[in-house]
Design a protein around this motif. Structure first.
Motif, PDB file in Angstrom:
ATOM      1  N   ASP A 130       4.271  18.778   3.689  1.00 48.24           N
ATOM      2  CA  ASP A 130       4.908  19.005   4.992  1.00 48.24           C
ATOM      3  C   ASP A 130       4.432  17.995   6.027  1.00 48.24           C
ATOM      4  O   ASP A 130       5.226  17.507   6.840  1.00 48.24           O
ATOM      5  N   ALA A 131       3.169  17.643   6.004  1.00 46.89           N
ATOM      6  CA  ALA A 131       2.636  16.656   6.934  1.00 46.89           C
ATOM      7  C   ALA A 131       3.194  15.266   6.624  1.00 46.89           C
ATOM      8  O   ALA A 131       3.581  14.531   7.541  1.00 46.89           O
ATOM      9  N   ALA A 132       3.256  14.910   5.353  1.00 46.35           N
ATOM     10  CA  ALA A 132       3.802  13.607   4.964  1.00 46.35           C
ATOM     11  C   ALA A 132       5.268  13.508   5.355  1.00 46.35           C
ATOM     12  O   ALA A 132       5.721  12.462   5.846  1.00 46.35           O
ATOM     13  N   THR A 133       6.020  14.588   5.177  1.00 44.07           N
ATOM     14  CA  THR A 133       7.435  14.599   5.558  1.00 44.07           C
ATOM     15  C   THR A 133       7.580  14.400   7.064  1.00 44.07           C
ATOM     16  O   THR A 133       8.419  13.618   7.517  1.00 44.07           O
ATOM     17  N   ARG A 139       0.839  -1.187   0.000  1.00 40.63           N
ATOM     18  CA  ARG A 139       0.000   0.000   0.000  1.00 40.63           C
ATOM     19  C   ARG A 139       0.879   1.244   0.000  1.00 40.63           C
ATOM     20  O   ARG A 139       1.828   1.351   0.766  1.00 40.63           O
ATOM     21  N   ALA A 140       0.554   2.187  -0.849  1.00 42.28           N
ATOM     22  CA  ALA A 140       1.304   3.438  -0.957  1.00 42.28           C
ATOM     23  C   ALA A 140       0.721   4.483  -0.010  1.00 42.28           C
ATOM     24  O   ALA A 140      -0.433   4.405   0.410  1.00 42.28           O
ATOM     25  N   THR A 141       1.526   5.473   0.291  1.00 45.95           N
ATOM     26  CA  THR A 141       1.097   6.606   1.109  1.00 45.95           C
ATOM     27  C   THR A 141      -0.022   7.357   0.406  1.00 45.95           C
ATOM     28  O   THR A 141      -0.022   7.493  -0.816  1.00 45.95           O
ATOM     29  N   ASP A 142      -0.967   7.841   1.183  1.00 50.94           N
ATOM     30  CA  ASP A 142      -2.081   8.641   0.655  1.00 50.94           C
ATOM     31  C   ASP A 142      -1.511   9.865  -0.065  1.00 50.94           C
ATOM     32  O   ASP A 142      -0.834  10.696   0.548  1.00 50.94           O
ATOM     33  N   TRP A 158      -8.310   5.101  -0.188  1.00 54.25           N
ATOM     34  CA  TRP A 158      -9.109   5.327  -1.400  1.00 54.25           C
ATOM     35  C   TRP A 158     -10.588   5.027  -1.175  1.00 54.25           C
ATOM     36  O   TRP A 158     -11.403   5.348  -2.015  1.00 54.25           O
ATOM     37  N   GLU A 159     -10.906   4.438  -0.028  1.00 55.63           N
ATOM     38  CA  GLU A 159     -12.304   4.193   0.318  1.00 55.63           C
ATOM     39  C   GLU A 159     -12.837   5.217   1.316  1.00 55.63           C
ATOM     40  O   GLU A 159     -13.983   5.130   1.729  1.00 55.63           O
ATOM     41  N   GLN A 160     -12.016   6.173   1.713  1.00 57.28           N
ATOM     42  CA  GLN A 160     -12.407   7.167   2.704  1.00 57.28           C
ATOM     43  C   GLN A 160     -12.748   8.494   2.026  1.00 57.28           C
ATOM     44  O   GLN A 160     -12.233   8.800   0.946  1.00 57.28           O
ATOM     45  N   SER A 161     -13.580   9.261   2.705  1.00 60.02           N
ATOM     46  CA  SER A 161     -13.893  10.604   2.211  1.00 60.02           C
ATOM     47  C   SER A 161     -12.685  11.509   2.467  1.00 60.02           C
ATOM     48  O   SER A 161     -11.789  11.173   3.255  1.00 60.02           O
ATOM     49  N   ALA A 162     -12.687  12.657   1.830  1.00 57.26           N
ATOM     50  CA  ALA A 162     -11.600  13.621   2.038  1.00 57.26           C
ATOM     51  C   ALA A 162     -11.513  14.025   3.505  1.00 57.26           C
ATOM     52  O   ALA A 162     -10.422  14.182   4.056  1.00 57.26           O
ATOM     53  N   ARG A 163     -12.651  14.166   4.143  1.00 51.43           N
ATOM     54  CA  ARG A 163     -12.676  14.539   5.573  1.00 51.43           C
ATOM     55  C   ARG A 163     -12.056  13.433   6.440  1.00 51.43           C
ATOM     56  O   ARG A 163     -11.278  13.717   7.343  1.00 51.43           O
ATOM     57  N   GLU A 164     -12.394  12.182   6.163  1.00 44.39           N
ATOM     58  CA  GLU A 164     -11.828  11.063   6.933  1.00 44.39           C
ATOM     59  C   GLU A 164     -10.321  10.964   6.724  1.00 44.39           C
ATOM     60  O   GLU A 164      -9.567  10.708   7.672  1.00 44.39           O
ATOM     61  N   ARG A 165      -9.885  11.176   5.491  1.00 37.48           N
ATOM     62  CA  ARG A 165      -8.455  11.104   5.185  1.00 37.48           C
ATOM     63  C   ARG A 165      -7.690  12.206   5.910  1.00 37.48           C
ATOM     64  O   ARG A 165      -6.637  11.955   6.497  1.00 37.48           O
ATOM     65  N   ALA A 166      -8.232  13.410   5.888  1.00 32.11           N
ATOM     66  CA  ALA A 166      -7.578  14.525   6.586  1.00 32.11           C
ATOM     67  C   ALA A 166      -7.544  14.277   8.087  1.00 32.11           C
ATOM     68  O   ALA A 166      -6.530  14.545   8.745  1.00 32.11           O
ATOM     69  N   ARG A 167      -8.629  13.761   8.633  1.00 36.83           N
ATOM     70  CA  ARG A 167      -8.672  13.471  10.068  1.00 36.83           C
ATOM     71  C   ARG A 167      -7.616  12.436  10.435  1.00 36.83           C
ATOM     72  O   ARG A 167      -6.951  12.554  11.462  1.00 36.83           O
ATOM     73  N   ARG A 168      -7.428  11.422   9.565  1.00 35.79           N
ATOM     74  CA  ARG A 168      -6.467  10.348   9.840  1.00 35.79           C
ATOM     75  C   ARG A 168      -5.053  10.906   9.993  1.00 35.79           C
ATOM     76  O   ARG A 168      -4.380  10.647  10.976  1.00 35.79           O
ATOM     77  N   TRP A 169      -4.586  11.694   9.020  1.00 36.48           N
ATOM     78  CA  TRP A 169      -3.204  12.170   9.127  1.00 36.48           C
ATOM     79  C   TRP A 169      -3.060  13.263  10.186  1.00 36.48           C
ATOM     80  O   TRP A 169      -2.036  13.334  10.865  1.00 36.48           O
TER      81      TRP A 169
END
Length: 92
Positions: free
Chosen positions: A18-21, A9-12, A68-79
Motif C-alpha cells: 500500500d505504501a509503494a502504491t 535501481r529497483a524499488t525497495d 540494500w546497505e540500510q538497516s530495516a529501521r532506516e529503510r522503513a524511516r525512508r519510505w
C-alpha cells in the motif's frame, strides 16, 4: 536491474504494497507536473515538480542511499518520511 546494458535501481522490495502504491502514485503525479511545467515554460513549477519526483524516488529507494546497505529501521524511516512529506506538504 539491468535494462539494455544499463544498470537501474529497483524499488525497495520491503516497502509494504500500500505504501509503494501510494508513493508510485505521487511519483506519476510529479512526472505529469514536470511535463505540464515544461509545456508552460514555468521554471518555478518545474523546480517544484522535479523536487517531488526526487522525493518520491528517494522514498521508493530508487535514489539516495542504496536500500540494500540500510538497516530495516532506516529503510522503513525512508519510505515513511517520504509518505509523510507528500501527505503533509508535497501535494499542495
Amino acid at each position: 536491474m539491468i535494462i539494455k546494458g544499463r544498470r537501474w535501481r529497483a524499488t525497495d522490495p520491503d516497502i509494504p504494497q500500500d505504501a509503494a502504491t501510494a508513493l508510485r502514485s505521487h511519483l506519476m503525479a510529479a512526472r505529469r507536473a514536470v511535463r505540464e511545467a515544461q509545456r508552460a515554460a514555468d521554471d518555478a513549477a518545474l523546480r517544484r515538480a522535479r523536487e517531488r519526483v526526487q522525493r518520491a524516488k528517494v522514498a521508493l529507494g530508487e535514489r539516495g542511499d542504496p536500500w540494500w546497505e540500510q538497516s530495516a529501521r532506516e529503510r522503513a524511516r525512508r519510505w515513511r518520511d517520504g509518505l509523510s512529506w507528500f501527505d503533509g506538504r508535497g501535494e499542495r
